[in-house]
Design a protein around this motif. Structure first.
Motif, PDB file in Angstrom:
ATOM      1  N   THR A  36       0.818  -1.215   0.000  1.00 14.69           N
ATOM      2  CA  THR A  36       0.000   0.000   0.000  1.00 14.69           C
ATOM      3  C   THR A  36       0.849   1.261   0.000  1.00 14.69           C
ATOM      4  OG1 THR A  36      -0.108  -0.062   2.431  1.00 14.69           O
ATOM      5  CG2 THR A  36      -1.871  -1.161   1.190  1.00 14.69           C
ATOM      6  N   ASP A  37       2.194   1.094   0.089  1.00 16.41           N
ATOM      7  CA  ASP A  37       3.081   2.247   0.147  1.00 16.41           C
ATOM      8  C   ASP A  37       3.692   2.595  -1.202  1.00 16.41           C
ATOM      9  OD1 ASP A  37       4.501  -0.121   0.050  1.00 16.41           O
ATOM     10  OD2 ASP A  37       6.257   0.763   1.065  1.00 16.41           O
ATOM     11  N   ALA A  38       3.288   1.869  -2.257  1.00 16.72           N
ATOM     12  CA  ALA A  38       3.939   2.070  -3.553  1.00 16.72           C
ATOM     13  C   ALA A  38       2.899   2.101  -4.662  1.00 16.72           C
ATOM     14  CB  ALA A  38       4.953   0.959  -3.803  1.00 16.72           C
ATOM     15  N   ILE A  39       3.355   2.674  -5.789  1.00 16.12           N
ATOM     16  CA  ILE A  39       2.530   2.716  -7.002  1.00 16.12           C
ATOM     17  C   ILE A  39       3.303   1.968  -8.093  1.00 16.12           C
ATOM     18  CG2 ILE A  39       1.476   4.194  -8.744  1.00 16.12           C
ATOM     19  CD1 ILE A  39       1.402   6.402  -6.602  1.00 16.12           C
ATOM     20  N   PHE A  40       2.596   1.118  -8.796  1.00 12.64           N
ATOM     21  CA  PHE A  40       3.233   0.344  -9.865  1.00 12.64           C
ATOM     22  C   PHE A  40       2.636   0.754 -11.215  1.00 12.64           C
ATOM     23  CE2 PHE A  40       3.374  -2.305  -6.055  1.00 12.64           C
ATOM     24  CZ  PHE A  40       4.697  -2.689  -6.011  1.00 12.64           C
ATOM     25  N   TRP A  41       3.520   0.726 -12.217  1.00 13.33           N
ATOM     26  CA  TRP A  41       3.006   0.909 -13.585  1.00 13.33           C
ATOM     27  C   TRP A  41       3.689  -0.102 -14.502  1.00 13.33           C
ATOM     28  CZ3 TRP A  41       3.874   1.581 -18.660  1.00 13.33           C
ATOM     29  CH2 TRP A  41       2.788   2.022 -19.422  1.00 13.33           C
ATOM     30  N   PRO A  42       2.890  -0.900 -15.203  1.00 12.64           N
ATOM     31  CA  PRO A  42       1.427  -0.960 -15.180  1.00 12.64           C
ATOM     32  C   PRO A  42       0.913  -1.389 -13.802  1.00 12.64           C
ATOM     33  CG  PRO A  42       2.333  -2.221 -17.037  1.00 12.64           C
ATOM     34  CD  PRO A  42       3.469  -1.896 -16.138  1.00 12.64           C
ATOM     35  N   SER A  43      -0.280  -0.965 -13.478  1.00 11.73           N
ATOM     36  CA  SER A  43      -0.836  -1.304 -12.173  1.00 11.73           C
ATOM     37  C   SER A  43      -1.336  -2.745 -12.121  1.00 11.73           C
ATOM     38  CB  SER A  43      -1.984  -0.350 -11.827  1.00 11.73           C
ATOM     39  OG  SER A  43      -3.016  -0.449 -12.803  1.00 11.73           O
ATOM     40  N   CYS A  44      -1.603  -3.328 -13.296  1.00 10.07           N
ATOM     41  CA  CYS A  44      -2.071  -4.721 -13.369  1.00 10.07           C
ATOM     42  C   CYS A  44      -1.194  -5.491 -14.357  1.00 10.07           C
ATOM     43  CB  CYS A  44      -3.523  -4.795 -13.827  1.00 10.07           C
ATOM     44  SG  CYS A  44      -4.702  -4.126 -12.648  1.00 10.07           S
ATOM     45  N   LEU A  45      -1.037  -6.772 -14.104  1.00 12.44           N
ATOM     46  CA  LEU A  45      -0.312  -7.652 -15.022  1.00 12.44           C
ATOM     47  C   LEU A  45      -1.111  -8.929 -15.258  1.00 12.44           C
ATOM     48  CD1 LEU A  45       3.420  -7.494 -13.855  1.00 12.44           C
ATOM     49  CD2 LEU A  45       2.376  -6.369 -15.822  1.00 12.44           C
ATOM     50  N   GLU A  70       9.255  -7.212 -14.735  1.00 12.18           N
ATOM     51  CA  GLU A  70       9.881  -5.899 -14.531  1.00 12.18           C
ATOM     52  C   GLU A  70       8.856  -4.799 -14.744  1.00 12.18           C
ATOM     53  OE1 GLU A  70      14.272  -4.164 -15.460  1.00 12.18           O
ATOM     54  OE2 GLU A  70      13.115  -4.852 -17.178  1.00 12.18           O
ATOM     55  N   VAL A  71       8.700  -3.941 -13.735  1.00 17.40           N
ATOM     56  CA  VAL A  71       7.711  -2.860 -13.797  1.00 17.40           C
ATOM     57  C   VAL A  71       8.346  -1.570 -13.260  1.00 17.40           C
ATOM     58  CG1 VAL A  71       5.719  -4.381 -13.559  1.00 17.40           C
ATOM     59  CG2 VAL A  71       6.802  -3.422 -11.490  1.00 17.40           C
ATOM     60  N   LEU A  72       7.628  -0.462 -13.432  1.00 16.54           N
ATOM     61  CA  LEU A  72       8.056   0.835 -12.906  1.00 16.54           C
ATOM     62  C   LEU A  72       7.483   1.012 -11.507  1.00 16.54           C
ATOM     63  CD1 LEU A  72       9.334   3.672 -13.255  1.00 16.54           C
ATOM     64  CD2 LEU A  72       7.156   4.382 -14.297  1.00 16.54           C
ATOM     65  N   LEU A  73       8.354   1.315 -10.539  1.00 20.88           N
ATOM     66  CA  LEU A  73       7.937   1.527  -9.151  1.00 20.88           C
ATOM     67  C   LEU A  73       8.014   3.016  -8.814  1.00 20.88           C
ATOM     68  CD1 LEU A  73       7.272   0.513  -6.260  1.00 20.88           C
ATOM     69  CD2 LEU A  73       9.744   0.326  -5.888  1.00 20.88           C
ATOM     70  N   GLY A  97      10.676  13.329   3.399  1.00 21.62           N
ATOM     71  CA  GLY A  97      11.321  14.637   3.524  1.00 21.62           C
ATOM     72  C   GLY A  97      11.788  15.217   2.218  1.00 21.62           C
ATOM     73  N   VAL A  98      11.500  14.596   1.115  1.00 24.84           N
ATOM     74  CA  VAL A  98      11.956  15.088  -0.187  1.00 24.84           C
ATOM     75  C   VAL A  98      10.747  15.205  -1.099  1.00 24.84           C
ATOM     76  CG1 VAL A  98      13.452  14.678  -2.172  1.00 24.84           C
ATOM     77  CG2 VAL A  98      14.177  13.974   0.131  1.00 24.84           C
ATOM     78  N   LYS A  99      10.702  16.322  -1.841  1.00 24.24           N
ATOM     79  CA  LYS A  99       9.618  16.491  -2.791  1.00 24.24           C
ATOM     80  C   LYS A  99       9.810  15.572  -3.998  1.00 24.24           C
ATOM     81  CE  LYS A  99       8.502  21.289  -1.718  1.00 24.24           C
ATOM     82  NZ  LYS A  99       8.357  22.669  -2.260  1.00 24.24           N
ATOM     83  N   GLY A 100       8.711  15.215  -4.603  1.00 24.27           N
ATOM     84  CA  GLY A 100       8.770  14.364  -5.787  1.00 24.27           C
ATOM     85  C   GLY A 100       8.740  12.874  -5.417  1.00 24.27           C
ATOM     86  N   LEU A 101       8.673  12.055  -6.449  1.00 22.94           N
ATOM     87  CA  LEU A 101       8.562  10.601  -6.275  1.00 22.94           C
ATOM     88  C   LEU A 101       9.857   9.916  -6.696  1.00 22.94           C
ATOM     89  CD1 LEU A 101       4.993   9.993  -7.746  1.00 22.94           C
ATOM     90  CD2 LEU A 101       5.644   9.937  -5.328  1.00 22.94           C
TER      91      LEU A 101
END
Length: 341
Positions: free
Chosen positions: A263-272, A304-307, A313-317
């Motif tokens: 729940t702490d991360a975003i994946f792309w693609p979000s589904c496989l 292999e996906v994009l995390l 404390g830092v702006k951006g992802l």
């Protein structure tokens, strides 16, 4: 002078016509004859009295047999005898088509039981030996006008006394005598029409296959009558379609966050896409009350996906390529959870 010549000519023509008619009759009229070796010829078949060892074979065996040939032998033994048949190991006729001997073949028929013992062609192995169930056997050899082969066939025959110690009932109950429930379960486990026919009639399954798709006027469907198809349904294809939609591995889309419990991360693609067991188990054993589709072989594969992840404390992802490990089902099976028995 002319009149005597006309009478002479008429007399000669009458004599020539009588000789031609006599010659025609002697050429095509072939009455049955009894030979000294116990063989009796007829227009339909050659009758052989089985009092000792003998042999029947294709013409010119072990060389190439002729085209357009049909030969029939009827072996007749005394009523208290059976007939032992032994095939020569040298065997070769024209190859079958779709596994069925349609063109050149040798066929054995037990006349007492009125059943076909088998039909063989090509280079397939003929049985080492066969024993008749009664005292008469018919052997039929057929070749068409194409592709004669060699060496043909040769069958040795001999009389065999009936053994009083021979069991009357076979140890294994044949399919024709099995109950509906047992037979239904046995047939359901077979993979093709050919296997069903071999199971039911192992000696004559090729003939049954040939008869199965032969149209009969009183059972023709509307699709046949309207020229939409030339033969019956492809039962093997129907079974394969059922198999595709039954309990098999198939593509499922899974949410990576839910699958990995992240729940702490975003994946792309979000589904496989993964392979997971699916479909019903309608073809499961009829004795099973609760049949479920379960994985029989499981593997794990990396994707292999994009995390994308927030940095403290830092702006951006934070952006990075990462490997995720997902479960795939390679094989599935119907498992009975509650057996009535």
């Amino acid at each position: 002078m002319i009149l005597p010549l006309l009478f002479l000519l008429a007399s000669l023509l009458q004599q020539y016509g009588s000789e031609a008619e006599s010659s025609h009759v002697s050429k095509f009229h072939t009455p049955s004859v009894k030979e000294q070796n116990g063989v009796q010829d007829s227009n339909q078949e050659k009758i052989i009295t089985v009092s000792g060892e003998g042999m029947v074979h294709s013409p010119d065996f072990p060389h190439r047999y002729p085209r357009n040939t049909e030969l029939v032998w009827r072996l007749v033994a005394p009523n208290n005898m059976r007939i032992q048949l032994t095939f020569d190991q040298r065997f070769g006729l024209e190859d079958p088509e779709d596994g069925i001997c349609k063109y050149d073949f040798v066929e054995l028929e037990d006349l007492t039981e009125k059943s076909i013992l088998g039909r063989w062609c090509g280079s397939q192995s003929a049985p080492a030996s066969l024993t008749s169930k009664g005292s008469q056997i018919r052997i039929r050899f057929m070749s068409d006008e194409y592709f004669p082969s060699e060496p043909g066939f040769s069958i040795r025959y001999s009389p065999l006394p009936v053994s009083v110690s021979e069991p009357e009932v076979p140890a294994v109950i044949p399919p024709s005598q099995q109950g509906v429930e047992e037979l239904s379960e046995a047939v359901a486990g077979l993979d093709s029409v050919e296997e069903v026919m071999k199971f039911l009639e192992p000696e004559r399954w090729q003939l049954d296959m040939e008869e199965l798709y032969k149209p009969t006027w009183h059972v023709l469907g509307k699709s046949f009558l309207h020229n939409k198809k030339a033969r019956g349904a492809d039962l093997n294809l129907l079974r394969e379609e059922v198999r595709l939609y039954s309990c098999t591995p198939r593509n499922f889309s899974v949410s990576l966050r839910e699958e990995l419990k992240r729940t702490d991360a975003i994946f792309w693609p979000s589904c496989l896409l993964v392979k997971r067991c699916g479909g019903n188990c309608a073809c499961c054993s009829h004795r099973c009350f609760d049949c479920q589709c379960v994985p029989a072989r499981v593997t794990k594969k990396y994707h292999e996906v994009l995390l994308l992840k927030h940095r403290s404390g830092v702006k951006g992802l934070q952006k990075s390529m990462t490997d995720v490990l997902l479960e795939h089902h390679e094989e599935c099976a119907c498992e009975c959870k509650d057996d009535w028995d």
